[in-house]
Structures are given as structure tokens and as C-alpha cells.
Scaffold this motif. Structure first.
Motif, PDB file in Angstrom:
ATOM      1  N   CYS A 172       0.871  -1.177   0.000  1.00 36.19           N
ATOM      2  CA  CYS A 172       0.000   0.000   0.000  1.00 36.19           C
ATOM      3  C   CYS A 172       0.903   1.220   0.000  1.00 36.19           C
ATOM      4  CB  CYS A 172      -0.956   0.016   1.186  1.00 36.19           C
ATOM      5  SG  CYS A 172      -0.197   0.470   2.761  1.00 36.19           S
ATOM      6  N   SER A 203      -5.785  -0.434  -7.816  1.00 38.94           N
ATOM      7  CA  SER A 203      -6.512   0.301  -6.785  1.00 38.94           C
ATOM      8  C   SER A 203      -7.137  -0.659  -5.777  1.00 38.94           C
ATOM      9  CB  SER A 203      -7.597   1.175  -7.413  1.00 38.94           C
ATOM     10  OG  SER A 203      -8.175   2.019  -6.446  1.00 38.94           O
ATOM     11  N   TYR A 220      -7.316   3.097  -1.232  1.00 39.19           N
ATOM     12  CA  TYR A 220      -6.433   3.904  -2.088  1.00 39.19           C
ATOM     13  C   TYR A 220      -6.885   5.357  -2.087  1.00 39.19           C
ATOM     14  CZ  TYR A 220      -3.508   4.764  -6.285  1.00 39.19           C
ATOM     15  OH  TYR A 220      -2.578   5.219  -7.188  1.00 39.19           O
TER      16      TYR A 220
END
Length: 386
Positions: free
Chosen positions: A191, A360, A364
Motif C-alpha cells: 500500500c 486500486s 487507495y
């Protein structure tokens, strides 16, 4: 590390695939500051791997061209001087052919590095570099559309898009109860640092639309003098409308009293049931006000996202782009990736039809200045109360 090497080759190949229908002249154009020439994207993403991985970690690696860091550095102050962003379109050199040679040079070295067993640090930086390139793939797609969409010939082109996962047929609203909701990334996969730290947020009860606002619905706003009604707009938004003579979403054109828009197929009649796109935050907020509603906050959007389909449009939220509690900027150049932009921008959630597959997730956080229209942006409405 065969899997990472395969991922590397797949991502790098996709960037070049996006450019397959371009003529050489198309690679160089920069109509406005926010749009970079396609050849710059191809060079910058290669510079990223060369600068962050190959030069520091590969002993015998020879940089392709010692002038390229000046040309292809974007905003990393840690790496010294760079060309002014507005001058990217003034560079006739390096040539497009040379930039493709540069990519091949970097790819050869990276493939060899990933064929062995690289350290955990190299693996982490490679994964970051791949996600960085996927971000640029989306920018590359929208920049190409802007370049060709502002050419008076409105040329058609090949656009690499994902199949829409939301047909916009799901009507009605979702009721979300008051309570504490967990926000932010939680897991052990990749991430971005702006998705951290995972934390709880209290939300009052609200409703949120299942479907995105359509072109037909937005035309009704236009026909009700939505762009002229000052009471619907933020003050800065109204100034933007007046100063730039804005009267419709980007790429919309009135032809014989009918709305048309530019797409990869050239100029065509608007599909009324498609989600409206290429609108600014100012326009999204004004439309919401016209409907007597509002945009959801990014926390409301994330809390409700498992209950509606998303992925056709980046969706404007009513949240400023700010750090989460406990956010700490990374040391060195990597710390310049997100943290320094946490001011004067609004958060978008979701993905768009030109977002690379799998890039995504519901946590996000995309972010842009409120006047920008060139991304595939859309509107989902919300309202306080049950």
C-alpha cells in the motif's frame, strides 16, 4: 524471484502498449502544465528504477546517460536540479527512439537483477517502482487523451481500458448507520504510505447513492443554468468558471444543438446513461448542491464501498488530502512521494477505466487540485441522516 521479474516485465510492457497508436510527434506535446509529454512518462519511470535501485545496488551498473537525471527527475529535491515542469514539452531531445533505448537498457539490468535473489530492500523498492509506474500509466492514458483531444482534428486512437465493472444500473441509496468505522489499509501486501495508519473514525448516519451521476443527469444541471447560479458554487469555483469560461465538462462540444464529446473514437454523440466524467471538484460539488445533497467524505466512501460497485470513475470526495493519525513521512527521497503534497488538494476514491488492473483498492487515496478535469473523474452523491 521469477514472479517479481514477470510482474516487472508485464508492467513495463503495458506502458509501451498504451503508446502503440501514437505518432512520433504526439510523444513531445505538452499543452498545459498538468499534462506531461508521453515520452517524458516513459523516461521518468525508467529513471525511477535506475536512480532508486540500479545505481545504488548494482556495483557495475553504468547509467545510460548522465544528463537524464536532470531531464527525468520530477519532484525529488533530494536528487538535485531538474527541468522546470512547464518545459518538458520543449525538449526535442532526447528523441523518442533514444528513450525507448533507455528503457531497454534499464529493463535489461533490472531483469538480470531480479533473476537472482535480490535483498528484501530491493524487492520492496521494485514493488514501489512498479506501483509508481502504474500510477504513471493512468496519467499517460489521460495525458494522451488531453493532447489529442485538444488537437483540432480530434484524431481517434487506441486506448487501453479496463472493462467497466459498474454498468450504472443499480439505483437507489445505501443507508449507513451511525458508528465507528475502521479506515485505512490493514494487511501485509503493498500500500502507499498515505493509506496508513489504520484507524477508527466516528461517522454520523448518512445515505450514499449506489450509482454514479450520468451524463443525462448532468445535462439537466446544465440546462437549469447550473453554471450561472452563484449560490451553488464555492467562491473559488465560481471564479474558476468565470475566468476560464467553463460551461460543461472537459471534452464536451455542442454540435447542431446536441452534446457530443471526444473519446478514443473521436467526436461522438454523448451516451446519456454513461457516468459523467472529466469534471472538477468544483463542478461535482456544485452539482451536489443543485440536487440538495453533497459529496461523501472519503471516510464515508470507504465505509460504504463494500456495498456498491466502483471502478469506472475516480470519485470526488468532500475531504481535503491530509495525513492520517500517526502518519510519519519516510526518510530520504522516498519520503517525498506523498507527504509533501498534503495541502490544497482534494481526495478521490475508487479507480477509473484507465487504472491498471489490480492497482486500486478501497483504501487507495488519489488526490488532485479542485480545478482539474483531465482525469476520469465522476460524482457519487451522499446526504446526512438516515
Amino acid at each position: 524471484m521469477l514472479q517479481l521479474k514477470d510482474k516487472y516485465q508485464s508492467v513495463r510492457s503495458r506502458s509501451e502498449q498504451i503508446c502503440t497508436s501514437l505518432e512520433t510527434e504526439d510523444y513531445v506535446v505538452q499543452p498545459v502544465v498538468d499534462v506531461s509529454p508521453p515520452k517524458w512518462h516513459l523516461g521518468h519511470t525508467s529513471w525511477f528504477f535506475e536512480t532508486f535501485i540500479l545505481i545504488p545496488f548494482v556495483k557495475d551498473y553504468k547509467p545510460y546517460n548522465t544528463s537524464y537525471p536532470f531531464v527525468f527527475n520530477s519532484y525529488y529535491e533530494s536528487f538535485g536540479k531538474k527541468i522546470i515542469r512547464t518545459d518538458r514539452g520543449n525538449l526535442s531531445r532526447p528523441t523518442v527512439e533514444d528513450i525507448y533505448s533507455y528503457r531497454h537498457h534499464v529493463d535489461t539490468a533490472m531483469t538480470q537483477l531480479l533473476s537472482d535473489t535480490p535483498s528484501a530492500e530491493i524487492q520492496t523498492l521494485t514493488i514501489l517502482g512498479l506501483n509508481h509506474e502504474e500510477q504513471h500509466q493512468e496519467l499517460l492514458a489521460t495525458d494522451i487523451k488531453y493532447i489529442l483531444g485538444h488537437n483540432p482534428l480530434f484524431p481517434p486512437y487506441e486506448e487501453l481500458v479496463n472493462q467497466p465493472i459498474n454498468d450504472n444500473s443499480e439505483m437507489g441509496v445505501i443507508h449507513v448507520e451511525e458508528g465507528m468505522y475502521n479506515i485505512g489499509y490493514k494487511g501485509n501486501k503493498f500500500c502507499f504510505d498515505n493509506e496508513l495508519n489504520n484507524h477508527d473514525v466516528f461517522l454520523a448516519a448518512f445515505t450514499i447513492s449506489k450509482a454514479l451521476v450520468t451524463n443525462q443527469q448532468y445535462i439537466e444541471f446544465i440546462e437549469d443554468n447550473g453554471y450561472q447560479r452563484h449560490e451553488l458554487w464555492h467562491a473559488e469555483g465560481l471564479d474558476w468558471v468565470k475566468n476560464n469560461l467553463i460551461s460543461a465538462p472537459l471534452y464536451w462540444h455542442q454540435i447542431n444543438n446536441n452534446w457530443h464529446y471526444y473519446s478514443s473514437r473521436g467526436i461522438r454523440k454523448i451516451e446519456l446513461n454513461e457516468p459523467v466524467t472529466h469534471i472538477s471538484y468544483y463542478e461535482a460539488a456544485a452539482y451536489a448542491a443543485w440536487k440538495g445533497m453533497r459529496l461523501p467524505t472519503e471516510f464515508e466512501w470507504e465505509a460504504a464501498s463494500p456495498r456498491f460497485q466502483w471502478g469506472q470513475r475516480w470519485e470526488w470526495t468532500n475531504s481535503a488530502y491530509l495525513p492520517y493519525p500517526g502518519y510519519v513521512r519516510e526518510a530520504g527521497a522516498i519520503g517525498e512521494y506523498n507527504g509533501k503534497f498534503m495541502v490544497n488538494q482534494m481526495v478521490l476514491r475508487g479507480a477509473s477505466i484507465v487504472t491498471p488492473p489490480g492497482h486500486s483498492r478501497s483504501t487507495y487515496r488519489n488526490f488532485f487540485h479542485p480545478h482539474l478535469q483531465w482525469q476520469y473523474t465522476g460524482i457519487r452523491l451522499a446526504q446526512s441522516g438516515e
